[in-house]
Design a protein around this motif. Sequence first.
Motif, short mmCIF file in Angstrom:
data_model
loop_
_atom_site.label_atom_id
_atom_site.label_comp_id
_atom_site.label_asym_id
_atom_site.label_seq_id
_atom_site.Cartn_x
_atom_site.Cartn_y
_atom_site.Cartn_z
N GLU A 138 0.85 -1.18 0.00
CA GLU A 138 0.00 0.00 0.00
C GLU A 138 0.89 1.24 0.00
N VAL A 139 0.50 2.24 -0.77
CA VAL A 139 1.26 3.48 -0.84
C VAL A 139 0.99 4.29 0.44
N VAL A 140 2.05 4.59 1.18
CA VAL A 140 1.92 5.37 2.42
C VAL A 140 2.52 6.77 2.28
N HIS A 141 3.21 7.01 1.17
CA HIS A 141 3.78 8.34 0.88
C HIS A 141 3.90 8.46 -0.63
N ALA A 142 3.46 9.61 -1.16
CA ALA A 142 3.58 9.87 -2.60
C ALA A 142 3.89 11.35 -2.79
N GLU A 143 5.02 11.62 -3.42
CA GLU A 143 5.39 13.00 -3.74
C GLU A 143 5.76 13.08 -5.21
N TYR A 144 5.01 13.87 -5.94
CA TYR A 144 5.36 14.24 -7.32
C TYR A 144 5.97 15.63 -7.20
N VAL A 145 7.27 15.74 -7.43
CA VAL A 145 7.95 17.02 -7.27
C VAL A 145 7.45 17.96 -8.37
N SER A 146 6.92 19.11 -7.97
CA SER A 146 6.23 20.00 -8.91
C SER A 146 7.15 20.56 -10.00
N GLU A 147 8.41 20.77 -9.69
CA GLU A 147 9.41 21.20 -10.68
C GLU A 147 10.46 20.11 -10.73
N ALA A 148 10.57 19.44 -11.86
CA ALA A 148 11.41 18.24 -11.98
C ALA A 148 12.89 18.49 -11.70
N THR A 149 13.33 19.73 -11.74
CA THR A 149 14.74 19.99 -11.46
C THR A 149 14.98 20.31 -9.98
N ASN A 150 13.94 20.26 -9.15
CA ASN A 150 14.07 20.49 -7.71
C ASN A 150 14.25 19.18 -6.96
N HIS A 151 14.74 19.28 -5.73
CA HIS A 151 14.89 18.12 -4.86
C HIS A 151 13.54 17.72 -4.27
N PRO A 152 13.37 16.44 -3.96
CA PRO A 152 12.17 16.01 -3.24
C PRO A 152 12.31 16.36 -1.76
N ASP A 153 11.26 16.12 -1.01
CA ASP A 153 11.28 16.30 0.44
C ASP A 153 11.84 15.01 1.06
N TYR A 154 13.16 14.99 1.21
CA TYR A 154 13.84 13.79 1.71
C TYR A 154 13.31 13.38 3.09
N GLU A 155 13.19 14.35 3.98
CA GLU A 155 12.79 14.04 5.35
C GLU A 155 11.41 13.40 5.40
N ALA A 156 10.47 13.90 4.59
CA ALA A 156 9.12 13.32 4.59
C ALA A 156 9.15 11.86 4.12
N ALA A 157 9.93 11.57 3.10
CA ALA A 157 10.02 10.20 2.58
C ALA A 157 10.67 9.27 3.61
N ILE A 158 11.74 9.72 4.22
CA ILE A 158 12.44 8.90 5.20
C ILE A 158 11.55 8.66 6.43
N SER A 159 10.85 9.70 6.86
CA SER A 159 9.93 9.58 7.99
C SER A 159 8.82 8.57 7.66
N ALA A 160 8.28 8.64 6.44
CA ALA A 160 7.23 7.70 6.03
C ALA A 160 7.75 6.26 6.02
N ALA A 161 8.98 6.07 5.56
CA ALA A 161 9.57 4.73 5.55
C ALA A 161 9.75 4.20 6.97
N LYS A 162 10.19 5.05 7.88
CA LYS A 162 10.35 4.64 9.28
C LYS A 162 9.01 4.32 9.91
N ASP A 163 8.01 5.18 9.64
CA ASP A 163 6.68 4.98 10.21
C ASP A 163 6.00 3.72 9.69
N ALA A 164 6.36 3.29 8.49
CA ALA A 164 5.74 2.11 7.88
C ALA A 164 6.23 0.81 8.51
N GLN A 165 7.25 0.88 9.32
CA GLN A 165 7.82 -0.33 9.92
C GLN A 165 6.99 -0.87 11.06
#
Length: 165
Positions: A138-165
């Motif tokens: 199941e998808v617990v985090h989804a980020e489509y970066v609005s400008e493809a040349t920008n960085h994603p929100d690393y902290e949000a993704a890492i936090s979601a991965a930790k929370d999914a455990q």
Amino acid sequence: MASITFKNNPVTLVGDEVKVGDKAPNFTVLANDLSEVSLEQYDGIKLISVIPSIDTGVCDAQTRRFNEEAAQLDNVNVLTISMDLPFAQRRWCGSNGIENVDTLSDHRDAYFGEAFGVLIKEMRLLARAVFVVNSQNEVVHAEYVSEATNHPDYEAAISAAKDAQ
């Protein structure tokens, strides 16, 4: 559908947007040894880092960052998916000491790009995005970066991965 730009120009994404709560669509991509790999082959949590091309600055930094984080995440598979050829991905990983991330190529069929709604129609590249999929796929985090040349929100993704455990 997610709306993004590439170098501030609007682009068209092919496929359906994946949202939190959705069952992650299965896909087939190529590993560096040209073997087929699917989402279903990975147990546990999957952090899927999507990049346009491994040989660009932001994509390089994104892959390095998730490689570093992967070493500290238990039961999390970190997948980096791009349209780069498997040979280029293998070369880049070897040159940069990347060992904690599976780099996977969607070049052959664009199956992943369409399944996750990140295929840029005008360029046949993948839009920058990050997805976290739990052990039940199941998808617990989804980020489509609005400008493809920008960085994603690393902290949000890492936090979601930790929370999914």
